[in-house]
Scaffold this motif. Structure first.
Motif, PDB file in Angstrom:
ATOM      1  N   ILE A  45       0.833  -1.202   0.000  1.00  0.00           N
ATOM      2  CA  ILE A  45       0.000   0.000   0.000  1.00  0.00           C
ATOM      3  C   ILE A  45       0.867   1.252   0.000  1.00  0.00           C
ATOM      4  N   ASN A  46       1.918   1.267   0.827  1.00  0.00           N
ATOM      5  CA  ASN A  46       2.812   2.422   0.874  1.00  0.00           C
ATOM      6  C   ASN A  46       3.493   2.657  -0.474  1.00  0.00           C
ATOM      7  N   ASP A  47       3.859   1.578  -1.139  1.00  0.00           N
ATOM      8  CA  ASP A  47       4.473   1.716  -2.466  1.00  0.00           C
ATOM      9  C   ASP A  47       3.510   2.346  -3.455  1.00  0.00           C
ATOM     10  N   ARG A  48       2.231   1.986  -3.359  1.00  0.00           N
ATOM     11  CA  ARG A  48       1.254   2.559  -4.280  1.00  0.00           C
ATOM     12  C   ARG A  48       1.023   4.039  -3.961  1.00  0.00           C
ATOM     13  N   MET A  49       1.061   4.405  -2.698  1.00  0.00           N
ATOM     14  CA  MET A  49       0.895   5.809  -2.330  1.00  0.00           C
ATOM     15  C   MET A  49       2.074   6.645  -2.820  1.00  0.00           C
ATOM     16  N   ALA A  50       3.236   6.029  -2.905  1.00  0.00           N
ATOM     17  CA  ALA A  50       4.431   6.738  -3.368  1.00  0.00           C
ATOM     18  C   ALA A  50       4.547   6.751  -4.884  1.00  0.00           C
ATOM     19  N   GLY A  51       3.882   5.841  -5.562  1.00  0.00           N
ATOM     20  CA  GLY A  51       4.002   5.713  -7.005  1.00  0.00           C
ATOM     21  C   GLY A  51       3.148   6.725  -7.751  1.00  0.00           C
ATOM     22  N   THR A  52       3.383   6.821  -9.049  1.00  0.00           N
ATOM     23  CA  THR A  52       2.563   7.693  -9.885  1.00  0.00           C
ATOM     24  C   THR A  52       1.260   6.986 -10.238  1.00  0.00           C
ATOM     25  N   VAL A  53       0.281   7.755 -10.668  1.00  0.00           N
ATOM     26  CA  VAL A  53      -1.002   7.174 -11.074  1.00  0.00           C
ATOM     27  C   VAL A  53      -0.794   6.188 -12.212  1.00  0.00           C
TER      28      VAL A  53
END
Length: 341
Positions: free
Chosen positions: A148-156
């Motif tokens: 989840i943290n990786d997705r929050m840090a990633g671009t759309v």
């Protein structure tokens, strides 16, 4: 997405011999060359059935981020055979999700190993039924905090690609040519619940809690849940489960039609083995053909598209404020206070 090798893309045992159609329908030369049709079925398969059968078996597997397994660590999942009373092969296999310390959360490592395991199972000529269960006290708690943290840090854009690939990796269980039974031994939440719902049959332990907690985290559902769930329980019950994020007991899951049976923890695997064994003992070609037609009520392209559309929406919501509040509420063990309108 990389294609499977040719010998892993053939139709299942007997599936090409079961569709009787008018003899004036002729298969294409390309399909004959691909080996999809036997000589018997060159004059038996309807064009529409041929396309569906070919599409079902010439599928792509989406491989998550590559990981290297440390032989000193337990595998994150593994499969065992079930022997009969005389040590004969019953045709039943059991896949164990094996990350009990993290409640069998669905990670990139597990996705990679799942793809490898699924490829091995496609090559298992003696398999007739697959049971999936979790080691420890959970079936699967879904995505872990790191994912989840990786997705929050990633671009759309990156998130849409990663999420779509991740979900389709586990949903590929729908393309295994044998019946799949989820033996839900404990909590099945979020993506873990979606994974269980992708199986053909579900049996739950009375210790299990089941639910889609996505909206309570501040994101929309994934794992093709907005398509698989209403197909199973109807629009109204799907709305209740997906829009509240509530967990339900095994008994309520039984009443809603989420599971076929709710049994005591000690009875869960024996009952799943009994059901799988009954299916495995039936005529393999007839079972395979019936399963194929049942799954065509919600064919793979529909599920794949749903997973991709959900990933697109989730990718945007992972960049919003609600997901931050949802995670904070989980960590602080309090109700979330969402501010967006």
């Amino acid at each position: 997405t990389p294609e499977l090798a040719d010998d892993q893309c053939q139709p299942p045992r007997g599936w090409s011999d079961v569709y009787v159609i008018p003899r004036h329908h002729q298969p294409s030369a390309s399909m004959r060359h691909a080996g999809l049709l036997t000589s018997t079925t060159h004059r038996l398969l309807a064009a529409s059935a041929r396309r569906r059968l070919a599409g079902f078996w010439h599928m792509s597997f989406v491989t998550a981020a590559a990981t290297t397994h440390d032989p000193g660590r337990p595998k994150v999942l593994y499969t065992e055979g079930v022997a009969g009373g005389n040590a004969e092969d019953t045709g039943v296999r059991i896949m164990y999700l094996n990350k009990p310390d993290s409640l069998n959360s669905l990670t990139n490592e597990m996705a990679t190993e799942f793809t490898k395991e699924l490829q091995q199972l496609h090559n298992d000529k003696g398999m007739r039924a697959l049971i999936i269960t979790g080691n420890g006290r959970a079936y699967s708690a879904g995505g872990d905090f790191q994912f989840i943290n990786d997705r929050m840090a990633g671009t759309v854009e990156d998130n849409a690609q990663v999420l779509g690939s991740f979900y389709k990796t586990f949903l590929a269980i729908r393309q295994l040519p044998v019946v799949t039974i989820a033996a839900i031994n404990g909590p099945a939440v979020g993506g873990g619940m979606g994974f269980a719902m992708a199986c053909d049959i579900r049996i739950a332990s009375t210790d299990a809690k089941l639910g889609y907690n996505f909206v309570k985290l501040g994101i929309s559902p994934g794992m093709a849940s907005t398509t698989l769930l209403p197909n199973l329980v109807g629009h109204q019950a799907a709305c209740r489960l997906l829009l509240t994020g509530d967990l339900v007991t095994a008994q309520e899951a039984l009443q809603l039609g989420l599971v076929l049976e709710a049994v005591s923890p000690d009875e869960l695997l024996p009952r799943a083995k009994q059901l799988a064994g009954s299916i495995a003992a039936a005529a393999p070609t007839a079972v395979s053909a019936t399963l194929y037609m049942l799954r065509q009520q919600l064919p793979w392209p529909v599920i794949e598209t749903a997973a991709e559309q959900e990933a697109d929406v989730q990718a945007t919501l992972f960049k919003g404020e609600d997901i931050k509040e949802g995670l904070a509420a989980v960590r602080e063990r309090r109700p979330p206070m969402f501010a967006t309108s």
